[in-house]
Design a protein around this motif. Structure first.
Motif, PDB file in Angstrom:
ATOM      1  N   SER A  49       0.823  -1.212   0.000  1.00 11.09           N
ATOM      2  CA  SER A  49       0.000   0.000   0.000  1.00 11.09           C
ATOM      3  C   SER A  49       0.864   1.271   0.000  1.00 11.09           C
ATOM      4  CB  SER A  49      -0.960   0.007   1.193  1.00 11.09           C
ATOM      5  OG  SER A  49      -0.272  -0.084   2.415  1.00 11.09           O
ATOM      6  N   TRP A  50       2.155   1.128   0.283  1.00 16.39           N
ATOM      7  CA  TRP A  50       3.066   2.271   0.307  1.00 16.39           C
ATOM      8  C   TRP A  50       3.873   2.394  -0.987  1.00 16.39           C
ATOM      9  CZ3 TRP A  50       2.274   5.269   4.437  1.00 16.39           C
ATOM     10  CH2 TRP A  50       1.808   4.693   5.630  1.00 16.39           C
ATOM     11  N   ASP A  51       3.526   1.618  -2.020  1.00 16.62           N
ATOM     12  CA  ASP A  51       4.429   1.527  -3.171  1.00 16.62           C
ATOM     13  C   ASP A  51       4.621   2.836  -3.941  1.00 16.62           C
ATOM     14  OD1 ASP A  51       1.959   1.569  -4.402  1.00 16.62           O
ATOM     15  OD2 ASP A  51       2.235  -0.273  -5.552  1.00 16.62           O
ATOM     16  N   LYS A  52       3.672   3.772  -3.830  1.00 13.08           N
ATOM     17  CA  LYS A  52       3.843   5.066  -4.507  1.00 13.08           C
ATOM     18  C   LYS A  52       4.612   6.067  -3.647  1.00 13.08           C
ATOM     19  CE  LYS A  52      -0.329   4.751  -7.347  1.00 13.08           C
ATOM     20  NZ  LYS A  52      -1.654   5.368  -7.635  1.00 13.08           N
ATOM     21  N   VAL A  53       4.632   5.832  -2.352  1.00 14.22           N
ATOM     22  CA  VAL A  53       5.330   6.729  -1.423  1.00 14.22           C
ATOM     23  C   VAL A  53       6.819   6.398  -1.371  1.00 14.22           C
ATOM     24  CG1 VAL A  53       5.503   7.427   1.008  1.00 14.22           C
ATOM     25  CG2 VAL A  53       3.253   7.091  -0.037  1.00 14.22           C
ATOM     26  N   ILE A  54       7.132   5.118  -1.425  1.00 12.36           N
ATOM     27  CA  ILE A  54       8.526   4.665  -1.238  1.00 12.36           C
ATOM     28  C   ILE A  54       9.502   5.338  -2.197  1.00 12.36           C
ATOM     29  CG2 ILE A  54      10.056   2.644  -1.390  1.00 12.36           C
ATOM     30  CD1 ILE A  54       7.671   1.004  -0.206  1.00 12.36           C
ATOM     31  N   LEU A  56       9.413   8.192  -3.616  1.00 11.02           N
ATOM     32  CA  LEU A  56       9.547   9.613  -3.268  1.00 11.02           C
ATOM     33  C   LEU A  56      10.465   9.797  -2.061  1.00 11.02           C
ATOM     34  CD1 LEU A  56       5.788  10.669  -3.666  1.00 11.02           C
ATOM     35  CD2 LEU A  56       7.635  10.920  -5.343  1.00 11.02           C
ATOM     36  N   LEU A  57      10.401   8.864  -1.130  1.00 10.31           N
ATOM     37  CA  LEU A  57      11.276   8.918   0.046  1.00 10.31           C
ATOM     38  C   LEU A  57      12.707   8.551  -0.323  1.00 10.31           C
ATOM     39  CD1 LEU A  57       8.941   7.174   2.666  1.00 10.31           C
ATOM     40  CD2 LEU A  57       9.186   9.631   2.211  1.00 10.31           C
ATOM     41  N   GLU A  58      12.846   7.525  -1.135  1.00 15.09           N
ATOM     42  CA  GLU A  58      14.186   7.086  -1.543  1.00 15.09           C
ATOM     43  C   GLU A  58      14.894   8.155  -2.370  1.00 15.09           C
ATOM     44  OE1 GLU A  58      13.665   2.239  -1.531  1.00 15.09           O
ATOM     45  OE2 GLU A  58      13.363   3.319  -3.423  1.00 15.09           O
ATOM     46  N   ALA A  59      14.125   8.966  -3.107  1.00 15.40           N
ATOM     47  CA  ALA A  59      14.720  10.049  -3.899  1.00 15.40           C
ATOM     48  C   ALA A  59      15.390  11.094  -3.018  1.00 15.40           C
ATOM     49  CB  ALA A  59      13.656  10.709  -4.771  1.00 15.40           C
ATOM     50  N   ARG A  60      15.009  11.130  -1.746  1.00 15.77           N
ATOM     51  CA  ARG A  60      15.633  12.056  -0.797  1.00 15.77           C
ATOM     52  C   ARG A  60      16.737  11.394   0.021  1.00 15.77           C
ATOM     53  NH1 ARG A  60      12.929  16.851   0.313  1.00 15.77           N
ATOM     54  NH2 ARG A  60      14.818  17.258   1.524  1.00 15.77           N
ATOM     55  N   GLY A  61      17.101  10.170  -0.342  1.00 19.09           N
ATOM     56  CA  GLY A  61      18.202   9.484   0.333  1.00 19.09           C
ATOM     57  C   GLY A  61      17.784   8.647   1.521  1.00 19.09           C
ATOM     58  N   LEU A  62      16.489   8.599   1.823  1.00 22.71           N
ATOM     59  CA  LEU A  62      16.005   7.813   2.968  1.00 22.71           C
ATOM     60  C   LEU A  62      16.051   6.319   2.667  1.00 22.71           C
ATOM     61  CD1 LEU A  62      12.973  10.118   3.756  1.00 22.71           C
ATOM     62  CD2 LEU A  62      14.870   9.690   5.337  1.00 22.71           C
ATOM     63  N   HIS A  63      16.376   5.541   3.684  1.00 18.26           N
ATOM     64  CA  HIS A  63      16.307   4.084   3.562  1.00 18.26           C
ATOM     65  C   HIS A  63      14.934   3.653   4.063  1.00 18.26           C
ATOM     66  CE1 HIS A  63      16.884  -0.087   5.175  1.00 18.26           C
ATOM     67  NE2 HIS A  63      17.272  -0.212   3.916  1.00 18.26           N
ATOM     68  N   VAL A  64      14.197   2.917   3.230  1.00 18.22           N
ATOM     69  CA  VAL A  64      12.793   2.619   3.521  1.00 18.22           C
ATOM     70  C   VAL A  64      12.547   1.115   3.619  1.00 18.22           C
ATOM     71  CG1 VAL A  64      10.397   3.045   2.831  1.00 18.22           C
ATOM     72  CG2 VAL A  64      12.189   4.677   2.179  1.00 18.22           C
ATOM     73  N   SER A  66       9.105  -1.489   4.340  1.00 17.78           N
ATOM     74  CA  SER A  66       7.666  -1.616   4.558  1.00 17.78           C
ATOM     75  C   SER A  66       7.392  -2.949   5.238  1.00 17.78           C
ATOM     76  CB  SER A  66       6.924  -1.542   3.218  1.00 17.78           C
ATOM     77  OG  SER A  66       5.526  -1.602   3.424  1.00 17.78           O
ATOM     78  N   VAL A  67       6.816  -2.887   6.433  1.00 21.56           N
ATOM     79  CA  VAL A  67       6.542  -4.080   7.231  1.00 21.56           C
ATOM     80  C   VAL A  67       5.360  -4.840   6.638  1.00 21.56           C
ATOM     81  CG1 VAL A  67       5.883  -4.903   9.538  1.00 21.56           C
ATOM     82  CG2 VAL A  67       7.376  -2.911   9.297  1.00 21.56           C
ATOM     83  N   GLN A  68       5.428  -6.170   6.683  1.00 20.78           N
ATOM     84  CA  GLN A  68       4.279  -7.000   6.320  1.00 20.78           C
ATOM     85  C   GLN A  68       3.657  -7.506   7.624  1.00 20.78           C
ATOM     86  OE1 GLN A  68       2.921  -7.312   3.493  1.00 20.78           O
ATOM     87  NE2 GLN A  68       4.457  -6.876   1.954  1.00 20.78           N
ATOM     88  N   ASN A  69       2.630  -6.803   8.071  1.00 26.76           N
ATOM     89  CA  ASN A  69       1.971  -7.193   9.317  1.00 26.76           C
ATOM     90  C   ASN A  69       1.142  -8.459   9.127  1.00 26.76           C
ATOM     91  OD1 ASN A  69       2.769  -5.120  11.058  1.00 26.76           O
ATOM     92  ND2 ASN A  69       1.191  -3.751  10.315  1.00 26.76           N
ATOM     93  N   PRO A  70       1.195  -9.390  10.073  1.00 27.41           N
ATOM     94  CA  PRO A  70       0.318 -10.560   9.985  1.00 27.41           C
ATOM     95  C   PRO A  70      -1.152 -10.235  10.259  1.00 27.41           C
ATOM     96  CG  PRO A  70       1.626 -10.649  12.005  1.00 27.41           C
ATOM     97  CD  PRO A  70       2.159  -9.492  11.191  1.00 27.41           C
TER      98      PRO A  70
END
Length: 259
Positions: A49-54, A56-64, A66-70
């Motif tokens: 669900s975060w695939d469009k946000v990731i 954009l964050l990585e473009a700023r150098g952030l390491h991202v 996404s947890v897969q909650n059970p």
């Protein structure tokens, strides 16, 4: 004449390089390198669900990550999130959507976590469960669209996903969300948080003003109660899918503050 030609070529090359420089400066800088973002999805969803946000964050150098909650209990989801936090080197911005807000409230007291970002999320106080937070409030329309399976796991009807969960997405995309949703254990609604990390960690909150899953007025009230830096987006509950830049901007703001 040859000397004049050489001079003209050199001047043209210099002018061209001057034109290129502003474009290079306009590229997204990796200025937030060394900071981690751990994304925690909500009920009826998964880590994609975060695939469009990731990006954009990585473009700023952030390491991202996404947890897969059970989605089997608060304890299980908190454990999955804690493992993701433990795996990071350096400071963490912990982000939760919807039910994920309960999870980050529980796990955000970890020393590595320096900021919390709530995205159309629940932000309970210590000792409270989801059912405690909803007590005395009228049942939302989507509550009648829940289906429970033989294992006591809940899913939303396709109709509810299209009209209440993701009404600002194209119907075909909403149907895909319905087909791939993560079933949520009904007992998690009564799981109480034992700690509320927002008491001690700076918080940000993205209010989805067209949310039909959580009342936007309740979101704004929670944001105020936890002292969050708040932004409003004219979006459905899945604001990170329909308006990824607005969500990324809030996360980047949090990451910039803790650097």
């Amino acid at each position: 004449m040859n000397g004049l030609l050489k001079k003209s070529i050199a001047s043209a090359a210099l002018a061209a390089s001057a034109l290129v420089l502003p474009a290079a400066h306009a590229a997204p800088p990796g200025d937030l390198k060394g900071t981690n973002v751990v994304l925690v999805h909500g009920a009826f969803a998964d880590g994609s669900s975060w695939d469009k946000v990731i990006p954009l964050l990585e473009a700023r150098g952030l390491h991202v990550v996404s947890v897969q909650n059970p989605l089997s209990s608060l304890a299980d989801d908190a454990a999955a999130t804690k493992r993701a936090i433990d795996a990071q080197t350096g400071p963490v911005v912990l982000v939760g959507h919807s039910w994920g807000g309960v999870v980050i409230t529980q796990t955000g007291d970890d020393d590595k976590v320096k900021a919390l970002v709530y995205v159309a999320a629940l932000a309970p106080d210590a000792g409270a469960s989801v059912n405690d937070m909803m007590k005395g409030k009228p049942a939302p329309a989507w509550a009648g669209e829940l289906h429970k399976d033989s294992g006591n796991y809940l899913t939303l009807s396709t109709n509810a996903v299209i009209h209440d969960f993701a009404q600002d997405l194209p119907p075909a995309q909403a149907r895909t969300l319905a087909a791939t949703q993560g079933p949520w254990f009904a007992g998690a609604l009564d799981d109480k948080v034992s700690v509320a990390a927002w008491h001690t960690k700076p918080s940000w909150y993205v209010v989805a003003d067209q949310d039909r899953m959580i009342d936007p007025h309740a979101e704004a009230a929670m944001a105020q109660a936890i002292g969050a830096t708040t932004s409003h987006v004219d979006a459905s509950h899945v604001v990170m899918v329909s308006h990824p830049k607005a969500v990324a901007d809030a996360i980047i703001a949090a990451a910039s503050k803790i650097q």
